[in-house]
Design an enzyme around this catalytic site. Sequence first.
Site, PDB file in Angstrom:
ATOM      1  CE  LYS A   8       9.535 -12.208 -27.522  1.00  0.00           C
ATOM      2  NZ  LYS A   8       8.207 -12.185 -28.488  1.00  0.00           N
ATOM      3  CG  HIS A  91      11.493 -17.013 -29.959  1.00  0.00           C
ATOM      4  ND1 HIS A  91      10.892 -16.131 -30.741  1.00  0.00           N
ATOM      5  CD2 HIS A  91      10.803 -17.016 -28.693  1.00  0.00           C
ATOM      6  CE1 HIS A  91       9.933 -15.348 -30.196  1.00  0.00           C
ATOM      7  NE2 HIS A  91       9.915 -15.818 -29.083  1.00  0.00           N
ATOM      8  CD  GLU A  93      10.066 -12.718 -31.520  1.00  0.00           C
ATOM      9  OE1 GLU A  93      11.204 -12.326 -30.739  1.00  0.00           O
ATOM     10  OE2 GLU A  93       8.811 -12.528 -31.394  1.00  0.00           O
ATOM     11  N   GLY A 163       2.928 -11.282 -29.483  1.00  0.00           N
ATOM     12  CA  GLY A 163       2.941 -10.005 -29.237  1.00  0.00           C
ATOM     13  C   GLY A 163       1.737  -9.465 -30.119  1.00  0.00           C
ATOM     14  CB  SER A 193      -0.757 -12.356 -26.107  1.00  0.00           C
ATOM     15  OG  SER A 193      -0.083 -12.086 -27.243  1.00  0.00           O
TER      16      SER A 193
HETATM   17  P1  13P Z   1       4.440 -12.330 -25.847  1.00  0.00           P
HETATM   18  O1  13P Z   1       4.406 -12.689 -24.636  1.00  0.00           O
HETATM   19  O2  13P Z   1       5.108 -10.655 -26.091  1.00  0.00           O
HETATM   20  O3  13P Z   1       3.414 -12.311 -27.047  1.00  0.00           O
HETATM   21  O4  13P Z   1       5.856 -12.904 -26.609  1.00  0.00           O
HETATM   22  C1  13P Z   1       5.837 -14.225 -26.351  1.00  0.00           C
HETATM   23  C2  13P Z   1       7.236 -14.846 -26.487  1.00  0.00           C
HETATM   24  O5  13P Z   1       7.391 -14.712 -27.824  1.00  0.00           O
HETATM   25  C3  13P Z   1       7.859 -15.266 -25.514  1.00  0.00           C
HETATM   26  O6  13P Z   1       9.118 -16.083 -26.039  1.00  0.00           O
END
Ligand code: 13P
Length: 233
Positions: A8, A91, A93, A163, A193
């Site tokens: 990220k 993704h 996000e 997350g 996670s």
């Molecule tokens: P986390 O492992 O921090 O939950 O993030 C997952 C993710 O979005 C991987 O692309």
Amino acid sequence: MLVAGNWKMFKGPGETLAFCRALRAVPRPADVDVVVCPPYVSLAEAVQVLAGTEVGVFAQNCHWADDGAFTGEVSASMLLELGVYGTIVGHSERRQLFGETDEAVGRRARAALDAGLDVIACVGETEAERDAGETEAVLRRQVSALEHDDNLVIAYEPVWAIGTGRTATPEMAQEAHEIVKSVLDVPLLYGGSVKPENARELLAQPAVDGALVGGASLDLPSFEAICRAGSRS
Ligand code: 13P
């Protein structure tokens, strides 16, 4: 088995150099493909330090045009010129915070694959969609925007698990993966996670072919532990 670390918006070039030098030095299980996905500005350092290793370097997004007036975007040919091996697209996000549609994600995936990049395309339902019983419909819609390709991998990342420290149960991951595979039969990663403590159980599910790891991929010992958890040997 594939374990990919999505960094990220973490690790600039300096931190990337240090992390990749350390990653280079650690033994990795032979039956686990390892990928890191640094931010654009750190890709060159990752490619340089990991050259000659089996660790793949992927970008976190890729535009569908070869070049053009698309401020803030990067094309597949630019990534290839840098020595980047693949890219994430879609993704959650990007979808939630930057308005990416299924159609845009499909175009990004197609262009990257056509240019010769491997692609990890992300899909996943929000908590509200799961609560409303829409998980299957959402996954079918998102996956239907993609086309089969030998170099395409899909990551199922339930948005409510990203997350948050909440993971899908192995059974939930297996069920979602079966839905995805019924639309497009390509390798599937679970994301959301994933930690050293839960990786082995999640990766043991028959329809789970790997993990897309966010937060836990930023710390080398925890990333290594997840890579080891993916080994069947
Ligand atoms: P986390 O492992 O921090 O939950 O993030 C997952 C993710 O979005 C991987 O692309």
